[in-house]
Design a protein around this motif. Structure first.
Motif, PDB file in Angstrom:
ATOM      1  N   SER A 193       0.842  -1.192   0.000  1.00  0.00           N
ATOM      2  CA  SER A 193       0.000   0.000   0.000  1.00  0.00           C
ATOM      3  C   SER A 193       0.880   1.247   0.000  1.00  0.00           C
ATOM      4  CB  SER A 193      -0.903   0.004   1.236  1.00  0.00           C
ATOM      5  OG  SER A 193      -1.820  -1.066   1.193  1.00  0.00           O
ATOM      6  N   SER A 198      -0.743   0.965  -5.827  1.00  0.00           N
ATOM      7  CA  SER A 198      -1.724   0.990  -4.742  1.00  0.00           C
ATOM      8  C   SER A 198      -2.803   2.037  -4.968  1.00  0.00           C
ATOM      9  CB  SER A 198      -1.007   1.261  -3.413  1.00  0.00           C
ATOM     10  OG  SER A 198      -1.926   1.436  -2.364  1.00  0.00           O
ATOM     11  N   ILE A 200      -4.292   3.222  -2.227  1.00  0.00           N
ATOM     12  CA  ILE A 200      -4.282   3.900  -0.925  1.00  0.00           C
ATOM     13  C   ILE A 200      -3.203   4.970  -0.933  1.00  0.00           C
ATOM     14  CG2 ILE A 200      -3.864   3.607   1.554  1.00  0.00           C
ATOM     15  CD1 ILE A 200      -5.017   0.831   1.366  1.00  0.00           C
ATOM     16  N   TRP A 202      -0.346   7.189   0.394  1.00  0.00           N
ATOM     17  CA  TRP A 202       0.707   7.001   1.398  1.00  0.00           C
ATOM     18  C   TRP A 202       0.553   7.982   2.564  1.00  0.00           C
ATOM     19  CZ3 TRP A 202       4.046   3.566   2.952  1.00  0.00           C
ATOM     20  CH2 TRP A 202       5.186   3.930   3.682  1.00  0.00           C
ATOM     21  N   VAL A 236      -0.768  -4.920   2.713  1.00  0.00           N
ATOM     22  CA  VAL A 236      -1.834  -3.933   2.502  1.00  0.00           C
ATOM     23  C   VAL A 236      -2.224  -3.349   3.849  1.00  0.00           C
ATOM     24  CG1 VAL A 236      -4.210  -3.579   1.738  1.00  0.00           C
ATOM     25  CG2 VAL A 236      -2.690  -5.095   0.446  1.00  0.00           C
ATOM     26  N   TYR A 237      -2.337  -2.030   3.902  1.00  0.00           N
ATOM     27  CA  TYR A 237      -2.673  -1.360   5.161  1.00  0.00           C
ATOM     28  C   TYR A 237      -3.482  -0.109   4.860  1.00  0.00           C
ATOM     29  CZ  TYR A 237      -1.971   0.208  10.007  1.00  0.00           C
ATOM     30  OH  TYR A 237      -2.150   0.587  11.314  1.00  0.00           O
ATOM     31  N   ALA A 238      -4.729  -0.087   5.367  1.00  0.00           N
ATOM     32  CA  ALA A 238      -5.561   1.109   5.243  1.00  0.00           C
ATOM     33  C   ALA A 238      -5.432   1.911   6.535  1.00  0.00           C
ATOM     34  CB  ALA A 238      -7.015   0.719   5.012  1.00  0.00           C
ATOM     35  N   SER A 242      -7.701   6.838   5.942  1.00  0.00           N
ATOM     36  CA  SER A 242      -8.015   6.344   4.599  1.00  0.00           C
ATOM     37  C   SER A 242      -9.514   6.314   4.339  1.00  0.00           C
ATOM     38  CB  SER A 242      -7.445   4.939   4.409  1.00  0.00           C
ATOM     39  OG  SER A 242      -6.032   4.950   4.507  1.00  0.00           O
ATOM     40  N   ALA A 253      -9.202  -1.252   1.678  1.00  0.00           N
ATOM     41  CA  ALA A 253      -8.181  -2.288   1.857  1.00  0.00           C
ATOM     42  C   ALA A 253      -8.426  -3.452   0.899  1.00  0.00           C
ATOM     43  CB  ALA A 253      -8.186  -2.779   3.301  1.00  0.00           C
ATOM     44  N   ASP A 256      -7.341  -2.474  -2.585  1.00  0.00           N
ATOM     45  CA  ASP A 256      -5.881  -2.498  -2.700  1.00  0.00           C
ATOM     46  C   ASP A 256      -5.362  -3.929  -2.757  1.00  0.00           C
ATOM     47  OD1 ASP A 256      -3.880  -0.563  -3.032  1.00  0.00           O
ATOM     48  OD2 ASP A 256      -3.077  -0.953  -1.037  1.00  0.00           O
TER      49      ASP A 256
END
Length: 552
Positions: A193, A198, A200, A202, A236-238, A242, A253, A256
């Motif tokens: 991510s 991605s 999402i 940064w 993957v990280y929301a 986000s 998430a 992504d």
């Protein structure tokens, strides 16, 4: 009563204490004991009994005073030995002194303040009841005055003091979550991510999420250690910013995860972070080596305050967030052909374990089962964990229980996995990792009035032999341990060790073409590179521990 509570507070609990914490605990204990003594005396008079008088009263007063003074001196003298009895079991250096004078000064000062505050509340109650006594019977006026006084004080404390403190804490942790270090840049590859592939942003990811995305082993590092071809793990990280809701962050998430090719990997892990958004590197880094990078890990942040604070204020946030992410990912996973989808696992540590274990709907799981779960340090409010422990097999300890035939759920600690005789794993494997010295796991409101099973049974090797249960006092002791749960070295308290995670992940995920020699090589690598679970400062690397962790 106050001195008895003070003496009890100086005895050991689950974690070692610094003088300031010990003094604060002792002060609170002294005030609580004093208040309880006054309440018992008041009840004695209300029931119609009279005070003792004459030589009996004097003899009893002097006897108790001298006896408790001697007991107080003895407990202060022993406090250093008691604290070192914990530190030795956690491989920490001994302290030379318990700093008795400093502890006593803090305790007496704090107790005096608390007692004066309590007397102020009583004074307010009496003042409020006087005008009511003109039109109401005295007992009714006093009772109503007490209710009004308590409501006024509670409104002041909750509406001003507590809320002000919570707002200040919220601002501090929000700032920490937004802090950007100069050397943290977005991933340059298309497998995380915030990277070029991605969806999402940064900048919407907090510092804990960014650390998870960039700190894990790369394809080259995995291949170098295992000696085999490897893939770049998908992460993957929301972040908290986000999306406005749990569902929005979960949906992002999932988008992504699909965009980065997460469902095309062999292993998929839905992870629920702690209250700060932190994912323990001691847990998420070894699993990448076990599967040669052929995996995807997805997580969504739901808060930015420490777990112990979040569980006291908003315990449902982790459950709601984990449920939203599970529903999104599981819904897409079940739409894929069974022979062309990854193995599905859940993971959570601390408050994340509480949320993760509650996320999987049993009806859905029965219809299309996931492959397993790995939960470490489940806090005391985890009702699935509590239900399993309560129904453990007879004769097995609460600190390391065995559940039924062990085909689905097993427990482990620093010494390995507790396995019932003749047990064989079923298709879905669940492991709880818990240390006997973890206050996040073993704290309970019932400690105030009932001796816990984990102190009645043979205790864990990381628990002091001098730890005894005292009504109310033990509740205060372990309650004070909770905010310091991550202060011990790796492998104790709430600081879970990479070597234990390796054993647990192997048991849960059964990596293909993995040998005992590979396990020893991976453990040797992490033995000198073991993560200390400091949720406030990220991962630090410290204590070495034996790589031997056999099943019991």
């Amino acid at each position: 009563m106050g001195l008895l509570f003070l003496c009890g507070s100086l005895t050991p609990s689950l974690l070692p204490r610094i003088p300031a914490v010990q003094g604060t605990l002792s002060g609170v204990s002294l005030a609580v004991g004093y208040g309880l003594g006054k309440a018992l005396h008041w009840a004695w008079l209300v029931m119609g009994f009279s005070n003792l008088s004459g030589w009996v009263r004097q003899a009893l007063t002097w006897g108790l005073t001298l006896g408790l003074a001697g007991l107080t001196i003895f407990t202060f003298h022993r406090s250093t030995i008691w604290q070192n009895s914990i530190r030795q079991r956690m491989e920490m250096p001994d302290v030379e002194s318990g700093y008795s004078l400093l502890v006593a000064a803090i305790a007496l000062g704090l107790a005096l303040v608390l007692i004066l505050v309590a007397r102020g509340v009583i004074w307010l109650m009496l003042v409020t009841s006087r005008p009511l006594n003109w039109v109401l019977p005295r007992p009714t006026a006093i009772g109503l005055g007490a209710v009004i006084a308590v409501m006024l004080v509670a409104g002041l404390v909750n509406g001003f003091i507590v809320q002000t403190a919570l707002r200040a804490a919220d601002e501090v942790f929000a700032t920490l979550d937004l802090a950007i270090e100069d050397d943290i840049a977005a991933p340059p590859h298309a497998f995380a991510s915030g990277g070029p592939a991605s969806v999402i942003d940064w900048d919407d990811i907090g510092t804990k999420g960014k650390a998870f995305l960039i700190d894990g082993p790369s394809q080259a590092e995995i291949s170098a250690l295992t000696g085999r071809p490897a893939m770049e793990p998908i992460r993957v990280y929301a972040g908290y910013r986000s999306g406005e809701t749990f569902e929005e962050r979960a949906a992002l998430a999932l988008r992504d995860l699909i965009a980065l090719g997460g469902f095309e990997r062999s292993v998929l892990i839905v992870a629920t972070p702690t209250g700060t958004g932190w994912l323990d590197p001691a847990a998420v880094q070894p699993i990448a080596y076990l599967h040669g990078g052929d995996l995807a890990i997805v997580a969504a942040q739901y808060a930015y305050v420490p777990s112990w604070m979040s569980i006291m204020v908003e315990p449902d946030r982790s459950r709601l967030a984990a449920q939203a992410l599970f529903d999104a990912v599981y819904g897409h996973w079940t739409s894929l052909p069974e022979d062309n989808r990854p193995a599905f696992y859940l993971f959570g540590v601390s408050l994340g374990a509480l949320g993760s274990e509650a996320s999987a709907d049993l009806i859905s799981i029965f219809a299309d089962p996931i492959d397993g779960a790995f939960w470490s340090g489940p806090p005391f409010a985890s009702y699935v964990w509590a239900s399993v422990v309560a129904r453990r097999n007879p004769g097995t300890p609460a600190r390391l229980p065995e559940f039924r035939d062990g085909s689905v759920v097993r427990f482990m600690n620093q010494d390995g996995i507790a396995t019932p005789a003749g047990a064989e794993w079923g298709p879905m494997r669940v492991i709880y990792l818990q240390y006997a010295s973890d206050p996040m796991v073993f704290f309970s409101p019932s400690l105030a009035v009932r001796r816990p099973d984990w102190l009645s049974e043979e205790r864990g090797r990381d628990v002091s032999p001098f730890f005894n249960w005292y009504p109310f006092v033990t509740f205060l002791q372990v309650g004070f341990d909770v905010p310091m749960a991550t202060s011990p070295p790796s492998g104790y308290g709430h600081t879970y060790d990479a070597l234990d995670y390796i054993e647990g992940w192997i048991a849960v995920t059964q990596p293909a073409d993995w040998s005992a020699g590979d396990t020893e090589k991976l453990k040797a690598f992490f033995a000198g590179f073991t993560a200390s679970a400091s949720q406030s400062n990220g991962a630090t690397w410290s204590r070495q521990r034996s790589s031997s962790s056999p099943e019991l």
